[in-house]
Design an enzyme around this catalytic site. Structure first.
Site, PDB file in Angstrom:
ATOM      1  N   HIS A 105      14.489  -1.577  -7.867  1.00  0.00           N
ATOM      2  CA  HIS A 105      13.603  -2.393  -7.035  1.00  0.00           C
ATOM      3  C   HIS A 105      13.688  -2.049  -5.556  1.00  0.00           C
ATOM      4  O   HIS A 105      13.066  -2.712  -4.741  1.00  0.00           O
ATOM      5  CB  HIS A 105      13.922  -3.886  -7.222  1.00  0.00           C
ATOM      6  CG  HIS A 105      13.361  -4.456  -8.488  1.00  0.00           C
ATOM      7  ND1 HIS A 105      13.558  -5.750  -8.881  1.00  0.00           N
ATOM      8  CD2 HIS A 105      12.607  -3.877  -9.453  1.00  0.00           C
ATOM      9  CE1 HIS A 105      12.945  -5.957 -10.036  1.00  0.00           C
ATOM     10  NE2 HIS A 105      12.375  -4.837 -10.412  1.00  0.00           N
ATOM     11  N   CYS A 137       5.179   9.488  15.179  1.00  0.00           N
ATOM     12  CA  CYS A 137       4.545   8.644  14.157  1.00  0.00           C
ATOM     13  C   CYS A 137       4.326   7.220  14.661  1.00  0.00           C
ATOM     14  O   CYS A 137       3.202   6.787  14.858  1.00  0.00           O
ATOM     15  CB  CYS A 137       5.369   8.634  12.871  1.00  0.00           C
ATOM     16  SG  CYS A 137       4.601   7.632  11.580  1.00  0.00           S
ATOM     17  N   ASP A 191      20.449  -5.958  -2.777  1.00  0.00           N
ATOM     18  CA  ASP A 191      21.373  -6.373  -1.721  1.00  0.00           C
ATOM     19  C   ASP A 191      22.460  -5.350  -1.404  1.00  0.00           C
ATOM     20  O   ASP A 191      23.250  -5.537  -0.484  1.00  0.00           O
ATOM     21  CB  ASP A 191      22.018  -7.715  -2.100  1.00  0.00           C
ATOM     22  CG  ASP A 191      22.577  -7.694  -3.519  1.00  0.00           C
ATOM     23  OD1 ASP A 191      23.236  -6.713  -3.895  1.00  0.00           O
ATOM     24  OD2 ASP A 191      22.353  -8.675  -4.261  1.00  0.00           O
TER      25      ASP A 191
END
Ligand SMILES: [Zn+2]
Length: 310
Positions: free
Chosen positions: A158, A212, A143
């Site tokens: 993470h 892209c 967060d």
């Protein structure tokens, strides 16, 4: 007390502790089972001498800022929990639904603020850096509340809600747009009766690298994926040199504290746990301070009388 004295007096064989066989000889020792110390003055004495402090944080720190985890009882977004949506398979099957889930979480974070635990950690880092001492935060939280509080040396094992990775070119980019793309505006409501928005894949977040236009995914380690090896190497290096380790808001039987803190403790380095309850691993650490970390951490990390402020 020197580290050596502590080590020679308190360490016994790891087999005694009922742990898995260690991978290296260095880890073939661990602290004997003993009730951890909850005396803040004793902790402060150790803290005042530490030069390299590693702080491992988990969901408990975020929870005190009102950040939901979408896990456990009642932890649902629509009909699902995080482990059902945070997988490569879920994203391949229904990218729109997974992006709605992450869009909801990103937007929710705009209303959340760091709590006294985040702030105490950031202030401690800033203060100690002026004394030639270091603090690193190793977090499983995505967060960015540590960053928002001012933490500079941060290892997010993470990933982050505010980073994306292109599924075509692999480019990783910071992304704080709200909404992240026009098609997600007003989408992502968590109520169970809400239907999927079924956004066409070409209207989901796309890569902005020249030529892209690949589909972006959240830069987040999903269930079934491996951790970023560069970050893990950095974590290993920090744990090697730390002379005090704090485990905050995560139980030491749950990853990642389960992986990192016992390794530090096994070298004889003091580990202090700050979380709501004791766990089966608590007895392997030198200190344990039960309670909300927003209450327990600020006095623990406040300026020690021995600190010289220039
Ligand atoms: Zn790309």
């Amino acid at each position: 007390m020197s580290l050596f004295q502590f080590t020679s007096r308190r360490l016994v064989s790891q087999a005694y502790c009922g742990l898995k066989p260690p991978s290296s000889k260095k880890q073939r020792i661990c602290l004997e089972m003993a009730r951890p110390n909850s005396n803040i003055a004793d902790f402060r004495e150790v803290f005042s001498k530490a030069k390299h402090i590693a702080i491992i944080t988990g969901a408990g720190v975020s929870a005190e800022s009102g950040v939901p985890t979408f896990r456990g009882t009642g932890g649902y977004w629509r009909k699902w929990q995080a482990q059902e949506l945070a997988t490569p398979e879920a994203f391949a099957r229904n990218s729109s639904r997974v992006w709605e889930f992450y869009h909801y979480r990103r937007e929710l974070m705009l209303s959340k603020q760091p709590n006294p635990a985040h702030i105490a950690i950031a202030e401690c880092e800033a203060r100690l850096s002026k004394q030639g001492r270091s603090v690193v935060v190793i977090t499983q939280n995505i967060d960015e509340l540590h960053r928002k509080a001012g933490t500079k040396h941060l290892l997010e094992i993470h990933g982050s809600l505010f980073k994306t990775r292109c599924t075509s070119c692999g480019n990783v980019a910071e992304n704080y747009k709200s909404p992240i793309c026009p098609a997600l505006a007003g989408k992502g409501a968590p109520d169970p009766e809400i239907e999927d928005a079924k956004i066409p894949v070409e209207n989901l977040p796309r890569c902005e690298e020249q030529g892209c236009n690949g589909l972006l995914r959240p830069m987040f380690v999903w269930f079934g994926e491996t951790l970023n090896s560069d970050i893990l190497t950095e974590v290993e290096n920090e744990l090697e040199i730390c002379d005090l380790c704090l485990v905050v808001g995560t139980s030491s039987v749950v990853y990642p504290a389960a992986m990192f803190a016992p390794q530090v403790s096994a070298r004889g380095v003091p580990v202090a746990e700050f979380n709501m309850q004791a766990t089966p691993a608590t007895n392997r650490f030198r200190f344990h301070f039960p309670g909300p970390c927003g209450t327990t951490l600020p006095p623990a990390l406040a300026r020690h009388k021995s600190e010289i402020i220039s």
